[in-house]
Design a protein around this motif. Structure first.
Motif, PDB file in Angstrom:
ATOM      1  N   VAL A 126       5.640  16.389  37.224  1.00  0.00           N
ATOM      2  CA  VAL A 126       6.413  16.753  36.075  1.00  0.00           C
ATOM      3  C   VAL A 126       7.248  18.026  36.633  1.00  0.00           C
ATOM      4  CG1 VAL A 126       4.334  18.456  35.569  1.00  0.00           C
ATOM      5  CG2 VAL A 126       5.732  17.662  33.488  1.00  0.00           C
ATOM      6  N   TRP A 127       8.202  18.151  35.903  1.00  0.00           N
ATOM      7  CA  TRP A 127       9.190  19.359  35.856  1.00  0.00           C
ATOM      8  C   TRP A 127       8.679  20.543  35.468  1.00  0.00           C
ATOM      9  CZ3 TRP A 127      13.392  19.757  39.029  1.00  0.00           C
ATOM     10  CH2 TRP A 127      14.156  20.938  38.834  1.00  0.00           C
ATOM     11  N   ASP A 128       8.497  21.615  36.457  1.00  0.00           N
ATOM     12  CA  ASP A 128       7.771  22.897  35.977  1.00  0.00           C
ATOM     13  C   ASP A 128       8.821  24.053  35.736  1.00  0.00           C
ATOM     14  OD1 ASP A 128       8.981  23.529  38.395  1.00  0.00           O
ATOM     15  OD2 ASP A 128       6.864  24.024  39.433  1.00  0.00           O
ATOM     16  N   GLY A 129      10.160  23.792  35.553  1.00  0.00           N
ATOM     17  CA  GLY A 129      11.449  24.612  35.409  1.00  0.00           C
ATOM     18  C   GLY A 129      11.823  24.885  36.515  1.00  0.00           C
ATOM     19  N   ASP A 130      11.542  24.766  37.638  1.00  0.00           N
ATOM     20  CA  ASP A 130      12.237  24.852  38.949  1.00  0.00           C
ATOM     21  C   ASP A 130      12.187  23.796  39.795  1.00  0.00           C
ATOM     22  OD1 ASP A 130      13.466  26.865  40.960  1.00  0.00           O
ATOM     23  OD2 ASP A 130      11.773  26.141  42.125  1.00  0.00           O
ATOM     24  N   SER A 131      11.169  22.746  39.969  1.00  0.00           N
ATOM     25  CA  SER A 131      10.978  21.706  40.613  1.00  0.00           C
ATOM     26  C   SER A 131      10.067  20.548  40.191  1.00  0.00           C
ATOM     27  CB  SER A 131      10.642  21.868  42.153  1.00  0.00           C
ATOM     28  OG  SER A 131       9.396  22.752  42.069  1.00  0.00           O
ATOM     29  N   MET A 132      10.095  19.555  40.709  1.00  0.00           N
ATOM     30  CA  MET A 132       9.078  18.431  40.355  1.00  0.00           C
ATOM     31  C   MET A 132       7.658  18.960  40.902  1.00  0.00           C
ATOM     32  SD  MET A 132      10.361  16.246  38.453  1.00  0.00           S
ATOM     33  CE  MET A 132       9.239  14.887  38.520  1.00  0.00           C
ATOM     34  N   ALA A 133       6.508  19.029  40.113  1.00  0.00           N
ATOM     35  CA  ALA A 133       5.390  19.513  40.577  1.00  0.00           C
ATOM     36  C   ALA A 133       4.193  18.229  40.514  1.00  0.00           C
ATOM     37  CB  ALA A 133       4.775  20.776  39.811  1.00  0.00           C
ATOM     38  N   LEU A 134       3.510  18.244  41.543  1.00  0.00           N
ATOM     39  CA  LEU A 134       2.300  17.399  41.095  1.00  0.00           C
ATOM     40  C   LEU A 134       1.181  18.052  39.945  1.00  0.00           C
ATOM     41  CD1 LEU A 134       0.163  15.708  44.225  1.00  0.00           C
ATOM     42  CD2 LEU A 134      -0.825  16.484  41.712  1.00  0.00           C
ATOM     43  N   TRP A 135       1.176  17.093  39.060  1.00  0.00           N
ATOM     44  CA  TRP A 135       0.604  17.459  37.739  1.00  0.00           C
ATOM     45  C   TRP A 135      -0.900  16.907  37.842  1.00  0.00           C
ATOM     46  CZ3 TRP A 135       1.225  20.720  33.775  1.00  0.00           C
ATOM     47  CH2 TRP A 135       0.413  20.532  32.452  1.00  0.00           C
ATOM     48  N   ASP A 136      -1.314  15.767  38.246  1.00  0.00           N
ATOM     49  CA  ASP A 136      -2.443  15.315  38.236  1.00  0.00           C
ATOM     50  C   ASP A 136      -2.591  14.214  39.257  1.00  0.00           C
ATOM     51  OD1 ASP A 136      -5.126  15.100  37.089  1.00  0.00           O
ATOM     52  OD2 ASP A 136      -4.523  14.015  35.550  1.00  0.00           O
ATOM     53  N   LEU A 137      -3.836  13.950  39.431  1.00  0.00           N
ATOM     54  CA  LEU A 137      -4.136  12.768  40.560  1.00  0.00           C
ATOM     55  C   LEU A 137      -5.419  12.147  39.940  1.00  0.00           C
ATOM     56  CD1 LEU A 137      -3.524  11.220  42.976  1.00  0.00           C
ATOM     57  CD2 LEU A 137      -4.765  12.885  44.411  1.00  0.00           C
ATOM     58  N   THR A 138      -5.232  10.726  39.333  1.00  0.00           N
ATOM     59  CA  THR A 138      -6.646  10.064  39.127  1.00  0.00           C
ATOM     60  C   THR A 138      -6.577   8.638  39.578  1.00  0.00           C
ATOM     61  OG1 THR A 138      -5.312   9.335  37.106  1.00  0.00           O
ATOM     62  CG2 THR A 138      -6.334  11.605  36.875  1.00  0.00           C
ATOM     63  N   LEU A 139      -7.807   8.084  39.364  1.00  0.00           N
ATOM     64  CA  LEU A 139      -8.051   6.651  39.545  1.00  0.00           C
ATOM     65  C   LEU A 139      -7.952   5.974  38.185  1.00  0.00           C
ATOM     66  CD1 LEU A 139     -10.760   6.662  42.149  1.00  0.00           C
ATOM     67  CD2 LEU A 139      -8.322   6.148  42.460  1.00  0.00           C
ATOM     68  N   ASP A 140      -7.322   4.725  38.036  1.00  0.00           N
ATOM     69  CA  ASP A 140      -7.284   4.107  36.998  1.00  0.00           C
ATOM     70  C   ASP A 140      -7.485   2.682  37.340  1.00  0.00           C
ATOM     71  OD1 ASP A 140      -6.411   3.360  34.223  1.00  0.00           O
ATOM     72  OD2 ASP A 140      -4.452   2.993  34.818  1.00  0.00           O
ATOM     73  N   ASP A 141      -8.094   2.108  36.112  1.00  0.00           N
ATOM     74  CA  ASP A 141      -8.275   0.525  36.251  1.00  0.00           C
ATOM     75  C   ASP A 141      -7.284  -0.370  35.600  1.00  0.00           C
ATOM     76  OD1 ASP A 141      -9.406  -2.059  35.926  1.00  0.00           O
ATOM     77  OD2 ASP A 141     -11.278  -1.394  35.514  1.00  0.00           O
ATOM     78  N   PRO A 142      -6.235  -0.795  36.138  1.00  0.00           N
ATOM     79  CA  PRO A 142      -5.054  -1.514  35.607  1.00  0.00           C
ATOM     80  C   PRO A 142      -5.532  -2.551  34.543  1.00  0.00           C
ATOM     81  CG  PRO A 142      -5.108  -2.146  37.681  1.00  0.00           C
ATOM     82  CD  PRO A 142      -6.240  -0.953  37.614  1.00  0.00           C
ATOM     83  N   ARG A 143      -6.677  -2.953  34.661  1.00  0.00           N
ATOM     84  CA  ARG A 143      -7.035  -4.171  33.773  1.00  0.00           C
ATOM     85  C   ARG A 143      -7.362  -3.587  32.239  1.00  0.00           C
ATOM     86  NH1 ARG A 143     -11.964  -6.022  37.311  1.00  0.00           N
ATOM     87  NH2 ARG A 143     -12.355  -3.648  36.901  1.00  0.00           N
ATOM     88  N   LYS A 144      -7.651  -2.344  32.261  1.00  0.00           N
ATOM     89  CA  LYS A 144      -8.097  -1.843  30.888  1.00  0.00           C
ATOM     90  C   LYS A 144      -6.824  -0.762  30.434  1.00  0.00           C
ATOM     91  CE  LYS A 144     -12.873  -0.963  32.190  1.00  0.00           C
ATOM     92  NZ  LYS A 144     -14.172  -0.155  32.674  1.00  0.00           N
ATOM     93  N   HIS A 145      -5.781  -0.565  31.232  1.00  0.00           N
ATOM     94  CA  HIS A 145      -4.608   0.193  30.764  1.00  0.00           C
ATOM     95  C   HIS A 145      -3.236  -0.474  30.978  1.00  0.00           C
ATOM     96  CE1 HIS A 145      -7.985   3.121  31.307  1.00  0.00           C
ATOM     97  NE2 HIS A 145      -7.513   3.397  30.215  1.00  0.00           N
ATOM     98  N   PRO A 146      -3.090  -1.726  30.279  1.00  0.00           N
ATOM     99  CA  PRO A 146      -1.851  -2.224  30.691  1.00  0.00           C
ATOM    100  C   PRO A 146      -0.853  -1.348  30.146  1.00  0.00           C
ATOM    101  CG  PRO A 146      -2.950  -3.282  28.876  1.00  0.00           C
ATOM    102  CD  PRO A 146      -3.799  -2.188  29.204  1.00  0.00           C
TER     103      PRO A 146
END
Length: 235
Positions: free
Chosen positions: A183-203
């Motif tokens: 996400v843009w933090d006002g100056d640069s792209m910043a790492l906002w979050d890192l997660t695991l996802d089950d693609p079968r449940k979140h199309p």
């Protein structure tokens, strides 16, 4: 008549406990409480090669390091929509000492406002081989075309949602993908979050008209700030 033997008075208080002895003895049976033996000792993990560690990453190693793209004209409008996307991509890669990618290796560029200034950024992806790709994002900063994200990865998917750029990568467990949100933090792209996802449940929704860059100009993604729903899927 034969009398039952008398129980001495001192033992009378113990009678309730004596009657429970057979029940307690039964607890040692197959369905009762049994000992599994000596408990396993709990110890801290054993670190292998504790004296070895990687050097800290340099600024240029960061995927979100801002880098002006050389040999590209300035953009007074501040919008990447006014720039030839393939010319920007070729100039950036050539400055790294590499040959420009073949047009068929470049996915259709996507324009989307990531900085929330009402002007779109340019999102590109180059397939290096059948598995690995490079994701490159460009923005106009003070009229200068600037690369704001460079990520080499196995792109299981790239998504736009709520102002975030989400990169999905496969893990060693085929049931899950790793999702990194920038996400843009006002100056640069910043790492906002890192997660695991089950693609079968979140199309996710797929971008219409996705294809290679040779098939036409960049596709426009709707900005959340503009009231439209963002385009999903891989650029």
């Amino acid at each position: 008549m034969r009398r039952s033997p008398a129980i001495p008075l001192p033992f009378l208080p113990l009678l309730p406990f004596l009657t429970l002895l057979p029940l307690l003895a039964a607890c040692g049976g197959p369905e009762g409480l049994e000992s599994d033996g000596r408990a396993r000792d709990v110890t801290a993990p054993l670190a292998l090669w504790p004296g070895s560690s990687p050097a800290p990453p340099g600024r240029e190693d960061s995927p979100v390091a801002r880098k002006p793209v050389p040999n590209v004209p300035r953009v007074p409008s501040g919008s990447m929509a006014d720039v030839d996307p393939l010319a920007v991509l070729d100039a950036d890669i050539t400055a790294e000492g590499r040959r420009p990618p073949a047009p068929k290796a470049v996915r259709r560029p996507v324009l989307h406002d990531l900085t929330d200034d009402g002007k779109p950024e340019l999102i590109t992806a180059v397939d290096l081989d059948p598995r690995n790709s490079e994701l490159r994002v460009y923005s106009v900063q003070d009229t200068v075309v600037t690369r704001v994200l460079l990520l080499r990865a196995v792109l299981a998917g790239v998504e736009l949602a709520a102002g975030h750029l989400s990169v999905r990568e496969p893990t060693k467990d085929p049931r899950y993908v790793a999702v990194t949100d920038y996400v843009w933090d006002g100056d640069s792209m910043a790492l906002w979050d890192l997660t695991l996802d089950d693609p079968r449940k979140h199309p996710t929704r797929q971008e219409r008209g996705a294809g290679q860059a040779g098939g036409g100009g960049p596709s426009g993604g709707s900005s959340p700030s503009g009231g439209g729903s963002p385009s999903g899927g891989s650029p």
